[in-house]
Scaffold this motif. Structure first.
Motif, short mmCIF file in Angstrom:
data_model
loop_
_atom_site.label_atom_id
_atom_site.label_comp_id
_atom_site.label_asym_id
_atom_site.label_seq_id
_atom_site.Cartn_x
_atom_site.Cartn_y
_atom_site.Cartn_z
N ARG A 166 -36.97 36.33 6.94
CA ARG A 166 -38.11 35.49 7.16
C ARG A 166 -38.57 35.52 8.52
O ARG A 166 -39.54 34.54 8.81
N GLY A 167 -38.03 36.41 9.36
CA GLY A 167 -38.46 36.34 10.77
C GLY A 167 -38.07 35.15 11.62
O GLY A 167 -38.66 35.01 12.70
N PHE A 168 -37.20 34.26 11.38
CA PHE A 168 -36.84 33.16 12.27
C PHE A 168 -35.76 33.75 13.11
O PHE A 168 -35.62 33.12 14.41
N ILE A 169 -35.10 34.80 12.89
CA ILE A 169 -34.09 35.19 13.91
C ILE A 169 -34.23 36.90 13.82
O ILE A 169 -34.34 37.21 12.88
N SER A 170 -34.09 37.31 14.97
CA SER A 170 -34.29 38.56 15.37
C SER A 170 -32.92 39.44 15.06
O SER A 170 -31.86 38.90 14.63
N LYS A 171 -33.29 40.61 14.79
CA LYS A 171 -31.97 41.58 14.58
C LYS A 171 -31.07 41.61 15.60
O LYS A 171 -29.74 41.78 15.38
N ALA A 172 -31.43 41.37 16.81
CA ALA A 172 -30.56 41.42 17.87
C ALA A 172 -29.78 40.09 17.80
O ALA A 172 -28.37 40.18 18.07
N ASP A 173 -29.90 39.00 17.56
CA ASP A 173 -29.29 37.96 17.30
C ASP A 173 -28.29 38.04 16.27
O ASP A 173 -27.09 37.73 16.16
N VAL A 174 -28.84 38.80 14.94
CA VAL A 174 -27.61 38.96 13.98
C VAL A 174 -26.59 39.91 14.64
O VAL A 174 -25.23 39.86 14.38
N GLN A 175 -26.99 41.09 15.22
CA GLN A 175 -25.90 41.83 15.83
C GLN A 175 -24.97 41.21 16.75
O GLN A 175 -23.81 41.42 16.68
N ARG A 176 -25.61 40.10 17.71
CA ARG A 176 -24.58 39.34 18.42
C ARG A 176 -23.62 38.61 17.39
O ARG A 176 -22.46 38.39 18.12
N ARG A 177 -23.88 37.98 16.53
CA ARG A 177 -23.05 37.17 15.62
C ARG A 177 -22.07 38.30 14.81
O ARG A 177 -21.01 37.71 14.66
N ILE A 178 -22.47 39.41 14.60
CA ILE A 178 -21.48 40.44 14.01
C ILE A 178 -20.60 40.68 15.08
O ILE A 178 -19.16 40.94 14.76
N ALA A 179 -20.61 40.79 16.35
CA ALA A 179 -19.82 40.96 17.47
C ALA A 179 -19.11 39.91 17.69
O ALA A 179 -17.69 40.01 17.89
N THR A 180 -19.36 38.65 17.25
CA THR A 180 -18.71 37.68 17.59
C THR A 180 -17.75 37.29 16.44
O THR A 180 -16.66 37.14 16.71
N ARG A 181 -18.15 37.69 15.51
CA ARG A 181 -17.28 37.61 14.25
C ARG A 181 -16.17 38.76 14.25
O ARG A 181 -14.99 38.29 13.95
N ASP A 182 -16.45 39.94 14.87
CA ASP A 182 -15.38 40.94 14.84
C ASP A 182 -14.61 40.67 15.80
O ASP A 182 -13.34 40.65 15.94
N ALA A 183 -15.00 39.80 17.14
CA ALA A 183 -14.17 39.36 18.16
C ALA A 183 -12.99 38.24 17.67
O ALA A 183 -11.92 38.49 18.10
N ALA A 184 -13.61 37.66 16.84
CA ALA A 184 -12.71 36.31 16.24
C ALA A 184 -11.76 36.98 15.30
O ALA A 184 -10.42 36.53 15.68
N ALA A 185 -11.94 38.16 14.78
CA ALA A 185 -11.05 38.72 13.76
C ALA A 185 -9.97 39.40 14.39
O ALA A 185 -9.05 39.33 14.16
N ALA A 186 -10.48 40.03 15.71
CA ALA A 186 -9.39 40.78 16.73
C ALA A 186 -8.45 39.79 17.31
O ALA A 186 -7.16 40.04 17.34
N ARG A 187 -9.02 38.66 17.61
CA ARG A 187 -8.22 37.78 18.29
C ARG A 187 -7.08 36.99 17.12
O ARG A 187 -6.00 36.79 17.61
N LEU A 188 -7.69 36.96 16.16
CA LEU A 188 -6.67 36.74 14.91
C LEU A 188 -5.76 37.57 14.79
O LEU A 188 -4.45 37.17 14.69
N LYS A 189 -5.69 38.97 14.76
CA LYS A 189 -4.90 39.85 14.48
C LYS A 189 -3.82 39.81 15.65
O LYS A 189 -2.52 40.08 15.53
N VAL A 190 -4.64 39.55 16.87
CA VAL A 190 -3.37 39.80 18.14
C VAL A 190 -2.60 38.47 18.06
O VAL A 190 -1.24 38.60 18.30
N SER A 191 -3.04 37.36 17.76
CA SER A 191 -2.27 36.21 17.53
C SER A 191 -1.00 36.31 16.44
O SER A 191 0.23 35.93 16.71
N GLN A 192 -1.64 36.82 15.39
CA GLN A 192 -0.53 37.04 14.25
C GLN A 192 0.42 38.13 14.75
O GLN A 192 1.77 38.05 14.36
N ALA A 193 0.31 39.39 15.38
CA ALA A 193 1.04 40.04 15.92
C ALA A 193 1.94 39.60 17.01
O ALA A 193 3.15 39.88 16.87
N THR A 194 1.58 38.61 17.82
CA THR A 194 2.37 38.10 18.85
C THR A 194 3.03 37.21 18.06
O THR A 194 4.48 37.08 18.53
#
Length: 396
Positions: A166-194
Motif C-alpha cells: 500500500r506504499g506506507f513502507i518502502s522495500k528497504a524497511d522490509v529488508q531491514r526488518r528481515i535482517a533484524t529477524r534473522d539476527a534474533a534467530a541467530a542469537r537464539l541459536k547461539v544462546s541455545q548452543a551455549t
C-alpha cells in the motif's frame, strides 16, 4: 724154697674170668671163642661204618642264583595331547581406567565400592556443581530473551510486509526488518548452543561407568578436589572378563594357537578354571626368550587381578608312548625307566615326561614305544642285572 717159689709163680699165672679159675695150661676151645668174638665185633664195626657212609650225601657244587622275574610291557604309541605349562599373572581382559572428563571440582559423593558390578552409564561419583548450576540457569534465561527478540522481530516483519504493497513502507524497511529477524534467530541459536554446552559440562561432572562391568579399584573419596590431571579414580573390568598372561618358552609358544584349551590354577587354590587362548604374543622377549599367551577366563571371585597363577595349555597332539606311573623312576639326574634288552639284562633309559594324569604318563622323549619296559619293582633292580621278563599287554 725153690719149690715154694715155683708154686707162687704158677698161681700168679692163673686168670679169673667170670668167676672161673683158668689154669696155666693152654685151652684151645677158649681161645677160638675169643677170636670169634673179636672177628664178629670187627665185622659189626665195618658194617656200621659202611651204613653211615652210604647215608651221607656228597657235597653239591654251588648253583648260580636264579634270574629275577619282572613284568614288562611294550607300550607302543598312542595319540596324546602335547601340553605347555607356564606361570603368569591374572588381569582384567579389558581394563578400563575411569577419571575426570570435565573441568573437575570437589567430589560430593562416591556411589560405588570396589568389587561392585555396575551397568553402562551408571554414576560412580559426583562433583559439586553449585556454580555450574547457576551458570546453566543464566544461559536458560538468555535463551528466553533471544526467543522473545525473535518473536518481536518476526511480528514487525509481518506488519511491514502487509504495508509495503500500500506504499506506507518502502522495500528497504522490509529488508531491514528481515535482517533484524534473522539476527534474533541467530542469537537464539547461539544462546541455545551455549546452554547445551553448559549442560554437557555439568553432565560430565558426574563420573560414569563407560561400560557394564566390575569395579576393581576406587581411588577417590568425598571432599577430594579432582580435575582432569588427577589421573585414574576407578579401575573397571569390562564385562567382568578376566585373563591370565602366561609366560611360555619360545619352543612351547610355537605350538600354541588361538582357541587352544587351557586350565588355570591360582596360587593358594586347589581348583582349576577352564579357559581359552585368545591372543598369542607375536614377539619373543630377547632377554628371557619367552612370549606371552593370553588366556580368557570367566569371572570368578578366586580370579583376582594381579594374582599369580600357573596354567597348562594344550599345544596340539602327537603319537607318544604311554606308561603306568609305576614304571617311572626318578633321581638327581632326572626321570628314567628300566628296559630289558635282547640279552634279558636291565638297562636304564632317561626319559622326558609329557602329559601326566592319575593313571598314566606320556613319554615325550627317550622311548620309541617298541622297548620292553619294566612295569614295577624297578627300584630293586640294577643296570646290567639279568632278569626273567614276563610280557604283559598294555591296557588300552
Amino acid at each position: 724154697m725153690n719149690y715154694e717159689g715155683g708154686k707162687l709163680e704158677r698161681e700168679h699165672l692163673l686168670i679169673a674170668e667170670g668167676g672161673d679159675v683158668i689154669g696155666e695150661g693152654p685151652d684151645p676151645a677158649r681161645r677160638r671163642r675169643r677170636w670169634m668174638i673179636a672177628i664178629a665185633a670187627a665185622v659189626l664195626v665195618a658194617v656200621a661204618a659202611w651204613w653211615f657212609m652210604g647215608r651221607a650225601k656228597p657235597a653239591e657244587a654251588p648253583r648260580a642264583p636264579a634270574a629275577t622275574s619282572v613284568t614288562v610291557v611294550v607300550p607302543g604309541t598312542q595319540e596324546a595331547d602335547r601340553r605347555a605349562t607356564g606361570t603368569g599373572t591374572l588381569a582384567a581382559r579389558r581394563e578400563m581406567p575411569v577419571g575426570v572428563a570435565g573441568e573437575g571440582g570437589m567430589v560430593s559423593r562416591v556411589l560405588v565400592e570396589a568389587g561392585q558390578w555396575v551397568r553402562e552409564g551408571q554414576v560412580l561419583a559426583t562433583i559439586d556443581r553449585s556454580v555450574q548450576t547457576q551458570t546453566a540457569a543464566s544461559l536458560g534465561a538468555q535463551i528466553n530473551v533471544a526467543r522473545s527478540d525473535l518473536t518481536l522481530a518476526q511480528a514487525e516483519l509481518e506488519r511491514a510486509q502487509s504495508l509495503v504493497d500500500r506504499g506506507f513502507i518502502s522495500k528497504a524497511d522490509v529488508q531491514r526488518r528481515i535482517a533484524t529477524r534473522d539476527a534474533a534467530a541467530a542469537r537464539l541459536k547461539v544462546s541455545q548452543a551455549t546452554a547445551s554446552e553448559q549442560r554437557a559440562r555439568n553432565a560430565r561432572l558426574d563420573i560414569r561407568a563407560p561400560a557394564a562391568g566390575l569395579v576393581l579399584t576406587r581411588g577417590v573419596e568425598p571432599g577430594q578436589i579432582v580435575s582432569s590431571a588427577s589421573g585414574v579414580l576407578f579401575r573397571m573390568a569390562k564385562g567382568g572378563e578376566m585373563e591370565m598372561r602366561v609366560l611360555l618358552s619360545e619352543a612351547d609358544l610355537r605350538g600354541v594357537r588361538v582357541g587352544s584349551r587351557a586350565e588355570v590354577t591360582p596360587v593358594g587354590d586347589t581348583r582349576t578354571f577352564p579357559g581359552e587362548v585368545w591372543q598369542v604374543s607375536p614377539v619373543i622377549d630377547p632377554q628371557t626368550r619367552q612370549g606371552t599367551a593370553r588366556v580368557a577366563l570367566r569371572y570368578d571371585p578366586a580370579l583376582r587381578p594381579g594374582g599369580f597363577a600357573s596354567a597348562t595349555i594344550v599345544a596340539g597332539s602327537s603319537q607318544l608312548p604311554e606308561l603306568p606311573q609305576s614304571a617311572l623312576l626318578s633321581d638327581t639326574k632326572g626321570n628314567y625307566v628300566y628296559i630289558v634288552d635282547g640279552e634279558n639284562k636291565v638297562q636304564r633309559r632317561d626319559v622326558t615326561l609329557g602329559v601326566v594324569d592319575a593313571n598314566k604318563v606320556a613319554v615325550a622323549s627317550g622311548l620309541t614305544g617298541s622297548e620292553r619296559v619294566v612295569l614295577s619293582a624297578g627300584a630293586f633292580l640294577n643296570p646290567g642285572q639279568k632278569v626273567n621278563p614276563i610280557l604283559q599287554k598294555p591296557a588300552r
